[in-house]
Scaffold this active site. Structure first.
Site, PDB file in Angstrom:
ATOM      1  CB  SER A  35      28.222  27.384  28.744  1.00  0.00           C
ATOM      2  OG  SER A  35      26.816  27.347  28.601  1.00  0.00           O
ATOM      3  CE1 TYR A  52      22.887  35.364  25.664  1.00  0.00           C
ATOM      4  CE2 TYR A  52      23.751  33.132  25.453  1.00  0.00           C
ATOM      5  CZ  TYR A  52      23.498  34.253  26.213  1.00  0.00           C
ATOM      6  OH  TYR A  52      23.867  34.275  27.538  1.00  0.00           O
ATOM      7  NE  ARG A  71      14.951  25.874  22.538  1.00  0.00           N
ATOM      8  CZ  ARG A  71      14.910  26.434  23.730  1.00  0.00           C
ATOM      9  NH1 ARG A  71      14.024  27.356  23.999  1.00  0.00           N
ATOM     10  NH2 ARG A  71      15.757  26.085  24.658  1.00  0.00           N
TER      11      ARG A  71
END
Length: 185
Positions: free
Chosen positions: A10, A33, A160
């Site tokens: 996702s 990522y 983050r």
């Protein structure tokens, strides 16, 4: 015909904050990522076109289930929160806790993989594999603490970099392409 079923994520929706997340409405990747998953999907399309192969990319949304390891830099939030509560410690929430996730049980993900391997599809497709629900990280922490009978309160720290703010899957394309829908609420 050769078929490859592979894991996407996702995270390909990146900075697109609209909900629910739908195939074809991807945003800009927010992390290395996420970029790697976007690149995997692009490679699948090129291989399908050049070599006549079939590819099914499954965009997993926050998979959870038994025996998840709570340790390590990429550990999922659910086992981390359970481990903290079991130890009588405060779960750590990155950001304000209002970020939402679509938690999808591993049994539903397993079934999606099996169906994707058997379904009749052409070329390269990417499908959302998510329950279609929304839970904030703070709601999750509070639920786990209450379930474990812990009096601890979450600790908040800096958000983050690269974290997606909101997530909820529209899995209607998976329903049509591979006859899949989430069964665990």
């Amino acid at each position: 015909m050769k078929r490859v079923v592979y894991a996407s994520s996702s995270s390909v929706y990146g900075d697109n904050e609209s909900l629910p997340k739908r195939e074809g409405q991807e945003g800009q990747p927010m992390s290395p990522y996420a970029l790697s998953k976007v690149m995997n999907e692009a490679l699948a399309r090129v291989y399908a076109r050049c070599f006549g192969m079939q590819f099914v990319g499954l965009r997993y949304f926050n998979v959870y289930g038994r025996r998840q390891d709570p340790n390590g830099p990429y550990a999922a939030v659910i086992p981390r929160f359970f481990a903290a509560a079991a130890a009588g410690e405060a779960p750590i929430i990155f950001g304000d806790g209002q970020q939402s996730r679509d938690f999808t049980h591993v049994s539903d993900v397993t079934r999606a993989n099996l169906l994707a391997g058997l379904a009749a599809t052409e070329g390269a497709i990417a499908l959302n594999i998510g329950a279609g629900s929304t839970t904030t990280v703070l709601e999750l922490a509070e639920t786990i603490l209450a379930t474990m009978g812990s009096k601890a309160k979450p600790t908040f720290t800096e958000a983050r970099a690269g974290d997606v703010r909101y997530s909820r899957a529209d899995a209607s394309l998976a329903r049509g392409a591979i006859n899949w829908e989430a069964t665990v609420a």
